[in-house]
Motif scaffolding. Structure first.
Motif, PDB file in Angstrom:
ATOM      1  N   ASN A   1      -5.507   2.797  10.593  1.00 40.84           N
ATOM      2  CA  ASN A   1      -6.059   3.712   9.600  1.00 40.84           C
ATOM      3  C   ASN A   1      -5.028   4.051   8.515  1.00 40.84           C
ATOM      4  OD1 ASN A   1      -8.458   3.726  11.001  1.00 40.84           O
ATOM      5  ND2 ASN A   1      -7.906   5.537  12.212  1.00 40.84           N
ATOM      6  N   LYS A   2      -3.801   4.263   8.910  1.00 41.70           N
ATOM      7  CA  LYS A   2      -2.760   4.588   7.922  1.00 41.70           C
ATOM      8  C   LYS A   2      -2.455   3.398   7.008  1.00 41.70           C
ATOM      9  CE  LYS A   2      -0.536   8.232  10.606  1.00 41.70           C
ATOM     10  NZ  LYS A   2       0.709   8.689  11.249  1.00 41.70           N
ATOM     11  N   LEU A   3      -2.462   2.191   7.597  1.00 36.94           N
ATOM     12  CA  LEU A   3      -2.226   1.006   6.755  1.00 36.94           C
ATOM     13  C   LEU A   3      -3.368   0.797   5.785  1.00 36.94           C
ATOM     14  CD1 LEU A   3      -0.715  -1.512   9.344  1.00 36.94           C
ATOM     15  CD2 LEU A   3       0.488  -0.216   7.583  1.00 36.94           C
ATOM     16  N   ASP A   4      -4.637   1.108   6.256  1.00 34.39           N
ATOM     17  CA  ASP A   4      -5.765   1.020   5.327  1.00 34.39           C
ATOM     18  C   ASP A   4      -5.607   2.015   4.186  1.00 34.39           C
ATOM     19  OD1 ASP A   4      -6.926  -0.984   6.767  1.00 34.39           O
ATOM     20  OD2 ASP A   4      -8.232   0.359   7.943  1.00 34.39           O
ATOM     21  N   ALA A   5      -5.096   3.227   4.523  1.00 32.09           N
ATOM     22  CA  ALA A   5      -4.920   4.242   3.489  1.00 32.09           C
ATOM     23  C   ALA A   5      -3.836   3.840   2.492  1.00 32.09           C
ATOM     24  CB  ALA A   5      -4.574   5.577   4.131  1.00 32.09           C
ATOM     25  N   LEU A   6      -2.850   3.077   2.953  1.00 34.68           N
ATOM     26  CA  LEU A   6      -1.757   2.635   2.071  1.00 34.68           C
ATOM     27  C   LEU A   6      -2.143   1.418   1.233  1.00 34.68           C
ATOM     28  CD1 LEU A   6       1.324   2.986   4.486  1.00 34.68           C
ATOM     29  CD2 LEU A   6       0.749   4.452   2.540  1.00 34.68           C
ATOM     30  N   THR A   7      -3.289   0.796   1.564  1.00 31.20           N
ATOM     31  CA  THR A   7      -3.706  -0.389   0.821  1.00 31.20           C
ATOM     32  C   THR A   7      -4.633   0.022  -0.313  1.00 31.20           C
ATOM     33  OG1 THR A   7      -3.556  -1.727   2.835  1.00 31.20           O
ATOM     34  CG2 THR A   7      -4.840  -2.635   0.982  1.00 31.20           C
ATOM     35  N   PRO A   8      -4.260  -0.202  -1.602  1.00 34.60           N
ATOM     36  CA  PRO A   8      -5.124   0.163  -2.737  1.00 34.60           C
ATOM     37  C   PRO A   8      -6.402  -0.668  -2.727  1.00 34.60           C
ATOM     38  CG  PRO A   8      -2.870  -0.204  -3.441  1.00 34.60           C
ATOM     39  CD  PRO A   8      -2.973  -0.720  -2.037  1.00 34.60           C
ATOM     40  N   LEU A   9      -7.447  -0.092  -3.327  1.00 32.74           N
ATOM     41  CA  LEU A   9      -8.733  -0.791  -3.372  1.00 32.74           C
ATOM     42  C   LEU A   9      -8.666  -2.080  -4.198  1.00 32.74           C
ATOM     43  CD1 LEU A   9     -11.109   2.277  -3.814  1.00 32.74           C
ATOM     44  CD2 LEU A   9     -10.578   1.023  -1.717  1.00 32.74           C
ATOM     45  N   ASP A  10      -7.800  -2.114  -5.222  1.00 34.28           N
ATOM     46  CA  ASP A  10      -7.696  -3.328  -6.061  1.00 34.28           C
ATOM     47  C   ASP A  10      -6.864  -4.415  -5.423  1.00 34.28           C
ATOM     48  OD1 ASP A  10      -5.237  -2.178  -6.216  1.00 34.28           O
ATOM     49  OD2 ASP A  10      -5.193  -1.973  -8.414  1.00 34.28           O
ATOM     50  N   GLY A  11      -6.348  -4.137  -4.218  1.00 36.50           N
ATOM     51  CA  GLY A  11      -5.577  -5.156  -3.510  1.00 36.50           C
ATOM     52  C   GLY A  11      -4.215  -5.431  -4.111  1.00 36.50           C
ATOM     53  N   SER A  12      -3.681  -4.505  -4.900  1.00 39.82           N
ATOM     54  CA  SER A  12      -2.370  -4.723  -5.507  1.00 39.82           C
ATOM     55  C   SER A  12      -1.233  -4.623  -4.499  1.00 39.82           C
ATOM     56  CB  SER A  12      -2.152  -3.713  -6.636  1.00 39.82           C
ATOM     57  OG  SER A  12      -2.257  -2.384  -6.135  1.00 39.82           O
ATOM     58  N   ALA A  13      -1.529  -4.056  -3.314  1.00 39.34           N
ATOM     59  CA  ALA A  13      -0.538  -3.987  -2.240  1.00 39.34           C
ATOM     60  C   ALA A  13      -1.239  -4.314  -0.932  1.00 39.34           C
ATOM     61  CB  ALA A  13       0.111  -2.621  -2.197  1.00 39.34           C
ATOM     62  N   ARG A  14      -0.613  -5.118  -0.075  1.00 36.04           N
ATOM     63  CA  ARG A  14      -1.261  -5.566   1.160  1.00 36.04           C
ATOM     64  C   ARG A  14      -0.255  -5.571   2.293  1.00 36.04           C
ATOM     65  NH1 ARG A  14      -4.745 -10.866  -0.391  1.00 36.04           N
ATOM     66  NH2 ARG A  14      -5.585 -10.408   1.701  1.00 36.04           N
ATOM     67  N   PHE A  15      -0.830  -5.471   3.562  1.00 42.62           N
ATOM     68  CA  PHE A  15      -0.014  -5.455   4.777  1.00 42.62           C
ATOM     69  C   PHE A  15      -0.591  -6.460   5.762  1.00 42.62           C
ATOM     70  CE2 PHE A  15       0.348  -1.240   2.958  1.00 42.62           C
ATOM     71  CZ  PHE A  15       1.699  -0.991   3.011  1.00 42.62           C
ATOM     72  N   TRP A  16       0.283  -7.107   6.503  1.00 44.27           N
ATOM     73  CA  TRP A  16      -0.114  -7.983   7.609  1.00 44.27           C
ATOM     74  C   TRP A  16       0.807  -7.718   8.793  1.00 44.27           C
ATOM     75  CZ3 TRP A  16       0.315  -9.886   2.620  1.00 44.27           C
ATOM     76  CH2 TRP A  16      -0.847 -10.358   2.016  1.00 44.27           C
ATOM     77  N   VAL A  17       0.182  -7.671   9.984  1.00 42.97           N
ATOM     78  CA  VAL A  17       0.951  -7.528  11.231  1.00 42.97           C
ATOM     79  C   VAL A  17       0.550  -8.679  12.126  1.00 42.97           C
ATOM     80  CG1 VAL A  17       1.498  -6.104  13.226  1.00 42.97           C
ATOM     81  CG2 VAL A  17       1.025  -5.022  11.024  1.00 42.97           C
TER      82      VAL A  17
END
Length: 486
Positions: A69-85
């Motif tokens: 949930n926190k990683l989703d909150a840190l990911t902008p809707l325009d996809g300008s920042a992304r995370f992968w684990v």
């Protein structure tokens, strides 16, 4: 097509400004690129540190949903920042396209790297997080889209190019205007020069108000005009003198011939007229020969067939040749000193005889004429001194000019055409020397110098020039009507 100086300066200004603007623009673009790159890295590292801290604290699958949930909150809707684990245990994975990411990143590099995914260029960084409790070790990848940064660089580059071209055009325009203003004195000077009339040689350009560089140019140009005016005045006087000298014998010839033809004459009378005409014609021939000699000397002729000999010996031969004239005038000649010099014998004797004839004609009976020969450095000096009335300084400077007489009323002045000393000057010049004249304490001195260094031959002169003093023979004496006067 001739291009104006203002246009050339404007083009040079434009080229110089283009070079400067290009260098400055390149430097600014490099600075902007570095700053944007640092900004991206800073954002990536900040997100990586925050996500790493959350994952490192997680130790169970039940709490992993909170991390999602926190990683989703840190990911902008325009996809300008992304995370992968990425993790072997699917319960602790996060992000889409993990299989594609694993293919692209078979081995995760250490530090930042560029990731091309979904036609997007991403600036990414990876970190390994060790196991904690139920959670095994995972690989965390954080990426920031570089599209907006690339767009910023393109917009900056476009604006920079437009500003550079505009600046170049502005500099060229201003440079042209400045050049026109700076060259305005040149245009004014050109118009003033065009207004100079050939009928008034006394006209000069105004040296002020002008820039210092143009002032120096105007001064030099006015100096050239001064020399032209003097030369023109000298030429006019010279032409008048030539016409006068030629007119006198021609008038005599015509007058005597007309008188002879006015009535019947005996053979003796006609012979007398012819003899008189021959003398006048001989005078004309002498003037023409002297003028030809001086003309060739003015064209740069130098002494040919120079020999290294004693100057005193050559002067003594000339004195011996003029012995009859000395006796008639009641004067004596003494030669003092000697020096070895390089000269052409015929020309040297001609100059020496002209100086001696000048001294003889202007010396009273019983006077002694002294010919002094000496060496000064690389020059040999020949000076002829005779007692006589003082000659004013202004006349001394012009005595070697053609047809110049200090006093037309002096004895024998009407018998001489005023070229003797001019010929002395020409002979000295042909030997790389100069002439001089002094008048002090009742003694007048005329002379010339010879350079010890032979000059380069420019042209030739007749070997047997008029009035030279040949070695003693039975030839007639030199004509007394040809030496120069003081």
């Amino acid at each position: 097509m001739k291009v104006s100086i203002a246009t050339r300066l404007a083009v040079m200004f434009a080229v110089a400004s283009l070079a400067v603007f290009s260098l400055v623009g390149f430097a600014l673009k490099r600075v902007l690129h570095r700053e944007l790159d640092q900004h991206q890295l800073s954002e990536v590292n900040t997100r990586l540190d925050y996500a790493s801290m959350m994952i490192a604290r997680n130790d169970s699958a039940e709490r992993w949903q909170g991390v999602r949930n926190k990683l989703d909150a840190l990911t902008p809707l325009d996809g300008s920042a992304r995370f992968w684990v990425m993790c072997p245990d699917e319960r602790f994975q996060y992000g889409d396209q993990l299989e594609l990411l694993r293919e692209r990143l078979s081995t995760l590099p250490n530090g930042p790297f560029v990731l091309d995914l979904d036609e997007h260029s991403l600036r990414a960084s990876a970190r390994r997080i060790e196991a904690n409790g139920q959670r095994p070790a995972v690989e965390l990848v954080t990426a920031v889209d570089s599209t907006r940064f690339i767009g910023t660089q393109k917009a900056f580059t476009g604006a920079l190019v437009a500003l550079c071209l505009g600046g170049v055009a502005l500099v060229a325009l201003l440079g042209y205007r400045i050049a026109r203003m700076g060259l305005a004195p040149v245009a004014s000077l050109s118009r003033e020069a065009q207004s100079l009339s050939p009928r008034d040689l006394s006209q000069r350009l105004k040296p002020s108000p002008l820039p210092r560089e143009l002032g120096d140019l105007v001064t030099s140009f006015n100096g050239a005009l001064d020399r032209v005016e003097r030369a023109y005045a000298k030429l006019e006087g010279f032409n008048a003198d030539v016409a006068h000298e030629l007119r006198t014998p021609l008038t005599n010839i015509i007058g005597q011939t007309q008188v002879a033809l006015s009535k019947e004459r005996t053979a003796d009378q006609l012979e007398e007229v012819l003899q008189s005409n021959l003398e006048e014609l001989d005078r004309l021939r002498a003037i023409v020969n002297d003028m030809l000699f001086l003309a060739r000397a003015d064209q740069g002729a130098t002494a040919l067939d120079r020999v290294h000999a004693s100057a005193a010996e050559e002067v003594s031969k000339t004195v011996e040749y003029l012995e009859v004239l000395q006796e008639e005038a009641g004067v004596t000649v003494r030669v003092e000193g000697d020096a070895q010099a390089s000269f052409e014998r015929s020309l040297f004797r001609r100059a020496a005889s002209n100086l001696l004839l000048n001294a003889i004609e202007h010396s009273e009976p019983g006077a002694e004429i002294v010919v002094g020969i000496s060496r000064r450095d690389s020059e040999v000096r020949v000076a002829v001194t005779n007692p006589g009335a003082p000659i004013p300084e202004p006349h001394l400077e012009r005595l070697f000019d053609r047809f110049y007489r200090a006093d037309g009323a002096r004895r024998n002045s009407r018998d001489n055409h005023g070229l003797g000393l001019s010929i002395v000057k020409a002979v000295a010049k042909m030997h790389g020397g100069t002439v001089f004249a002094t008048s002090a304490e009742g003694r007048n001195t005329f002379g010339f110098t010879l350079s010890s260094t032979p000059t380069v031959m420019a042209s030739t002169l007749p070997a047997q020039a008029p009035h030279e003093a040949p070695e003693r023979t039975d030839a007639p004496l030199l004509e007394r009507s040809h030496p120069g006067t003081s």
